[in-house]
Design a protein around this motif. Structure first.
Motif, mmCIF file in Angstrom:
data_model
loop_
_atom_site.group_PDB
_atom_site.id
_atom_site.type_symbol
_atom_site.label_atom_id
_atom_site.label_comp_id
_atom_site.label_asym_id
_atom_site.label_seq_id
_atom_site.Cartn_x
_atom_site.Cartn_y
_atom_site.Cartn_z
ATOM 1 N N UNK A 109 6.022 0.596 3.267
ATOM 2 C CA UNK A 109 4.923 0.170 2.391
ATOM 3 C C UNK A 109 5.480 0.066 0.982
ATOM 4 N N UNK A 110 4.890 -0.816 0.187
ATOM 5 C CA UNK A 110 5.274 -0.862 -1.217
ATOM 6 C C UNK A 110 4.046 -1.162 -2.057
ATOM 7 N N UNK B 168 0.814 -1.207 0.000
ATOM 8 C CA UNK B 168 0.000 0.000 0.000
ATOM 9 C C UNK B 168 0.844 1.251 0.000
ATOM 10 N N UNK B 169 0.252 2.302 0.528
ATOM 11 C CA UNK B 169 0.906 3.612 0.532
ATOM 12 C C UNK B 169 1.139 4.029 1.978
ATOM 13 N N UNK B 170 2.312 4.525 2.250
ATOM 14 C CA UNK B 170 2.660 4.941 3.611
ATOM 15 C C UNK B 170 2.081 6.322 3.901
ATOM 16 N N UNK C 293 7.469 -9.442 -6.599
ATOM 17 C CA UNK C 293 6.552 -8.921 -5.584
ATOM 18 C C UNK C 293 6.729 -9.655 -4.251
ATOM 19 N N UNK C 294 6.948 -10.966 -4.322
ATOM 20 C CA UNK C 294 7.151 -11.736 -3.081
ATOM 21 C C UNK C 294 8.455 -11.324 -2.412
ATOM 22 N N UNK C 295 9.504 -11.101 -3.216
ATOM 23 C CA UNK C 295 10.787 -10.699 -2.631
ATOM 24 C C UNK C 295 10.639 -9.363 -1.914
ATOM 25 N N UNK C 296 9.892 -8.431 -2.519
ATOM 26 C CA UNK C 296 9.699 -7.124 -1.878
ATOM 27 C C UNK C 296 8.884 -7.271 -0.596
ATOM 28 N N UNK D 210 8.255 2.820 -0.042
ATOM 29 C CA UNK D 210 8.247 3.994 0.846
ATOM 30 C C UNK D 210 8.655 3.563 2.250
ATOM 31 N N UNK D 211 9.498 4.360 2.862
ATOM 32 C CA UNK D 211 9.956 4.041 4.212
ATOM 33 C C UNK D 211 9.898 5.293 5.079
ATOM 34 N N UNK D 212 9.585 5.070 6.341
ATOM 35 C CA UNK D 212 9.690 6.160 7.307
ATOM 36 C C UNK D 212 10.812 5.801 8.268
#
Ligand code: FES
Length: 134
Positions: free
Chosen positions: A58-59, A22-24, A68-71, A46-48
């Motif tokens: 979130x990605x 999703x989106x952070x 996608x699984x690796x992420x 996205x990282x905080x």
């Protein structure tokens, strides 16, 4: 179930039910888009980072099961880590998470996630992300 099938099931599970997808919410400290020019698959990560630790990840994106699984797997791995620890991550760390042998083409899929993390923490410049292009 043998070890290989277990890893394959895990990959499928992460692909179908991606973790940290999703989106952070703001504030987002690091936002990075990577794509595989061979197939057009992409990841937006996205990282905080708070007090030098990854507080949330979130990605989103689209692509093959491996990318996608690796992420998804890596996103679980990096929460709580310091920026320095992210810089130390190696290709083998992602391969260990996946747990199955990969062909050179599949390797690119798997390492898209690591590329997003590394380029993100090292602040490699890139063009603006087009949020509509998903
Ligand atoms: Fe595109 Fe795997 S086929 S990233």
């Amino acid at each position: 179930m043998d070890a290989m099938s277990m890893y394959q099931e895990q990959i499928l599970d992460h692909y179908q039910n991606p973790r940290n997808h999703g989106t952070l919410d703001e504030p987002v400290t690091i936002r990075r888009e990577e794509y595989n020019p061979l197939c057009g698959d992409r990841l937006v990560l996205e990282m905080r980072v708070v007090d030098d630790k990854v507080e949330a990840v979130r990605f989103r994106g689209h692509g093959c099961a491996i990318s996608q699984a690796a992420m998804s797997m890596l996103s679980e791995e990096i929460v709580g880590k310091s920026v320095d620890e992210l810089k130390q991550l190696q290709k083998q760390d992602v391969l260990d998470l996946l747990g199955i042998p990969l062909s050179p083409a599949r390797l690119k899929c798997a390492l898209l996630s690591l590329k997003a993390v590394k380029a993100g923490v090292y602040g490699v410049p890139q063009y603006d992300i087009d949020e509509d292009d998903e």
